[in-house]
Design an enzyme around this catalytic site. Structure first.
Site, PDB file in Angstrom:
ATOM      1  CG  HIS A   1       1.376   1.578  -6.864  1.00  0.00           C
ATOM      2  ND1 HIS A   1       2.142   1.782  -7.815  1.00  0.00           N
ATOM      3  CD2 HIS A   1       0.094   1.373  -7.216  1.00  0.00           C
ATOM      4  CE1 HIS A   1       1.683   1.692  -8.823  1.00  0.00           C
ATOM      5  NE2 HIS A   1       0.365   1.076  -8.702  1.00  0.00           N
ATOM      6  CB  THR A   2       1.285  -0.979  -0.913  1.00  0.00           C
ATOM      7  OG1 THR A   2       0.130  -1.617  -1.377  1.00  0.00           O
ATOM      8  CG2 THR A   2       1.733  -1.184   0.660  1.00  0.00           C
ATOM      9  CD  GLN A   3       4.169   4.720  -2.412  1.00  0.00           C
ATOM     10  OE1 GLN A   3       5.213   4.482  -2.066  1.00  0.00           O
ATOM     11  NE2 GLN A   3       3.851   4.647  -3.749  1.00  0.00           N
ATOM     12  CD  GLN A   4       2.706   4.966   5.483  1.00  0.00           C
ATOM     13  OE1 GLN A   4       3.025   4.727   6.607  1.00  0.00           O
ATOM     14  NE2 GLN A   4       2.296   5.917   4.974  1.00  0.00           N
TER      15      GLN A   4
END
Lengths: 198, 265, 263
Positions: free
Chosen positions: C35-38
């Site tokens: 998933h988008t973590q940053q």
């Protein structure tokens, strides 16, 4: 360890503390006063690490005694406040873990005086009240709501007592009775409040 | 509770740490960058139940860290109203903590109360609504709504009812409750002035013989003044509380709202 | 008969062979779902202010990759219908995704028989639910968004939503660095909702342009080319290639190497 607090009234100040001494959740003593007298009308309340409370109270007894011998007069609350501040700042990088409160009446002016400190001696002068210790949040709430300017001595006693007892009843680390000092010109009244024993 | 993950996100969105939690440092040497699904938006609410009314109040500031998002974001809601403005509602919900979860919770309870009316042809009781709210909160036991809720209204006997909750749904009916950022400041004041804790009947004895004052139902106007005093005190000493005070008062005639400005500093 | 409930209702291994797990999409890349973590490519602040007949909204045209000014002609204001516009900060790929789903929504709505298009308030409600649902899946759209326009009864509307699904509205709003630098300046226009009645379009637009200039001075991830839009009952006026006018670098007269003093 819990809380001394002091509040100001009309020509009078009050200073009060609870009596619990604890090791975190374990109550060790229920008769551990945290207010110390350093003259006819100068009082110091100390919260924090119990060993430092005793050390610091003794240190000031020594310093105030020397002051009295050298000056041949009693220390004023203002001078006491500066003494506390400088003494704590001397230990800037290895502080005593205490948060003191000073309360008294200035003999020369007759004005009531209170102030508080952090553990390295930064003074907080206040016109209304000073609180310190584990129930500081609760005390801020009760004092802010109950205190009003120019309280007479008896009303001052009622106000500080209600504020302290209600506050420590919402703090698991404080309570078990309280001491209240009402300091007027040429008169000090000390009262013991019973409080909840749980 | 250990939900808050302080993380500096990107320059253009605020780090969502809570004052209560402080900033936790991770293991030395390794800086892990992780998304935290929670934030603390500050603010405080309180509720007091009377003989035939319940007052639920909250400040209207919404903050994140040291920034004020807005000076008017209500935390106190009408539940089960006929339209958008909430007319016809009989139940009040107040939520503090993470504002997005608070809104989600409000909308879930609101639609549930409306469904109850469509299906049963009558308004839900406060007692049943309170139980349902507990169930909703518990249904997210392992990914909780980061909100502390209080629910109020008039019960089946016509008496003011107030329920307070923790994050995961354990609840209790009470006379009064302060919740949120300034709860620790307000609650002892309420103990003293609503339940008359530490107050004794003058001259009723000496020492142990003193008789405690019995708490009696308070007048509505008196309670309104207590609420104002509680909040003006909290505003002085807590930076997350301020801007406006919203009071919702439930009586048998429905819900009335009073808005008064608070200090904006 | 398979006596283990685990196997009931599944294709029998002795007939069809063991299940081929490689058909599951998430196992194509080894390891857990990513998933988008940053964020990667990002846009900075978005500013907006209400005035008596509408809303002004603005954002610069820069998309940064960390400290690199990567794309200098990226439009971060997106029109929606006749009376709504959104300004998006944060991850640019997530911005483009949001823009796409909103276009699809707009097209779907236009197929309706009533002819009603979604207003700014509806759009904000929809967006906030999208954002909140994604944060709940721990897969956020890494953006801070301002929605500006007119509500169902034609009043000015301005509200925000961020990657957590947190929503709030105010007479003036700013995301990101703008919330520190621009919002205090913009608040002078109108502190309360009642004061919006005294704000003209000219005053609001001037204040937003000035605030944008302050941001260009002090936000290192900002640009002097920007987009600005004004929404009123007459519709949306969108200017996408504006230049900051009247810059003064006097405060940096001893600093060489940027601004007007190159050498």
């Amino acid at each position: 360890m819990a809380n001394p607090m002091s509040i100001i009234g009309k020509n009078a100040v009050a200073i009060a503390c609870d009596l619990r001494l604890g090791l975190q959740a374990l109550t060790v003593s229920n008769d551990f006063p945290k207010i110390f007298q350093y003259g006819p009308d100068v009082f110091l309340g100390l919260t924090g690490l119990a060993t430092d409370v005793q050390t610091v109270s003794d240190l000031f007894r020594y310093k105030v005694n020397l002051y009295r011998l050298r000056e041949e007069r009693d220390i004023s609350p203002q001078t006491m406040a500066n003494l506390v501040s400088t003494s704590l700042y001397e230990k800037r990088f290895g502080p005593f873990f205490v948060n003191p409160v000073v309360a008294g009446i200035n003999r020369t002016t007759g004005e009531p005086f209170i102030c508080g400190f952090d553990s390295i001696g930064c003074i907080d002068f206040a016109k209304d009240f000073i609180v310190s210790g584990t129930s500081a949040d609760q005390l801020f709430g009760t004092c802010e709501a109950l205190w009003q300017p120019d309280l007479e001595a008896e009303d001052l006693f009622e106000t500080i007592s209600q504020a302290l007892l209600s506050a420590v009843d919402r703090d698991a680390l404080a309570g078990w009775g309280a001491h209240v000092y009402i300091v007027e010109k040429d008169k000090v009244t000390k009262r013991l409040l019973k409080g909840r024993q749980d | 509770m250990a939900f808050i993950h302080p993380s500096s996100l990107l320059p253009s969105s605020n780090p969502s740490y809570s004052f209560r939690e402080g900033i936790k440092s991770s293991a030395p040497g390794i800086q892990e960058h992780r998304f935290s699904p929670y934030a603390d938006n500050g603010g405080s609410t309180l509720g007091i139940a009377g003989k035939d009314f319940t007052i639920i109040a909250g400040d209207t500031r919404q903050s994140s860290g040291y920034s004020i998002n807005t000076r008017y974001a209500p935390k106190v809601f009408r539940i089960g109203g006929d339209d958008d403005s909430g007319t016809g509602a009989k139940i009040i919900l107040a939520v503090t903590g993470f504002a997005a979860d608070g809104n989600a919770l409000k909308e879930r309870l609101d639609s549930m109360v409306k469904m109850y009316k469509y299906q049963h042809g009558k308004d839900i009781s406060v007692k049943a609504c309170a139980q349902r709210l507990a169930t909703i909160l518990y249904s997210k036991r392992f990914f909780p709504y980061y909100t502390q809720a209080i629910l109020g209204g008039i019960d089946e006997e016509g008496v003011g009812a107030l329920y307070s909750y923790d994050y995961v749904g354990s609840y209790e009916r009470e006379q009064c409750r302060a919740v949120g950022a300034a709860a620790s400041l307000i609650m002892p004041f309420l103990d003293n002035q609503v339940n008359l804790k530490n107050q004794y009947v003058p001259g009723s004895g000496v020492g142990h013989d003193l008789k405690a004052k019995a708490a009696e139902p308070l007048e509505q106007s008196h309670v309104e003044q207590l609420v104002r005093d509680a909040f003006s005190g909290a505003v002085e000493r807590h930076i997350e509380v301020g801007d406006g005070l919203q009071m919702l008062i439930a009586t048998k005639d429905g819900i009335r709202e009073i808005y008064t400005p608070l200090k904006r500093d | 008969m398979n006596h283990f409930p685990h196997g009931w209702g599944r294709p029998r291994d002795d007939i069809y062979g063991p299940y081929d797990h490689t058909y599951l999409s998430h196992s194509q890349s080894s390891g857990p779902n990513q998933h988008t973590q940053q964020p990667a490519v990002t846009g900075t602040s978005v500013l907006a202010a209400k005035f008596k007949d509408g809303v002004v909204i603005a954002a610069d045209n820069l998309a940064s990759y960390g400290s690199l000014a990567r794309f200098t002609d990226v439009k971060r204001l997106h029109k929606f219908g006749e009376h709504a516009i959104l300004g998006i900060g944060g991850d640019v790929s997530d911005m483009q995704y949001i823009s796409r789903i909103l276009n699809e929504l707009d097209i779907d709505e236009n197929y309706g028989s009533t002819g009603n298009t979604l207003n700014a308030k509806n759009l904000h409600t929809y967006l906030s639910k999208v954002m909140y649902a994604r944060r709940t899946k721990i897969n956020p759209l890494w953006n801070a968004i301002l929605v500006a326009g007119l509500d169902g009864v034609g009043r000015p509307f301005l509200s925000s939503v961020d990657l957590l699904g947190t929503t709030f509205s105010s007479p003036t709003l700013a995301t990101g660095y703008g919330s520190y630098l621009a919002q205090p300046l913009l608040r002078k226009l109108a502190e309360t909702e009642d004061e919006v009645a005294n704000v003209t379009r000219e005053k609001a637009e001037k204040a937003v342009r000035e605030a944008l200039k302050v941001l260009f001075y002090r936000d290192a991830r900002s640009l002097d080319r920007f987009s600005i839009a004004v929404v009123t009952k007459q519709g949306i006026e969108l200017m996408e290639d504006e230049q900051l006018e009247g810059q003064s670098w006097a405060f940096a007269d001893r600093i060489k190497g940027y601004g007007t003093q190159v050498n």
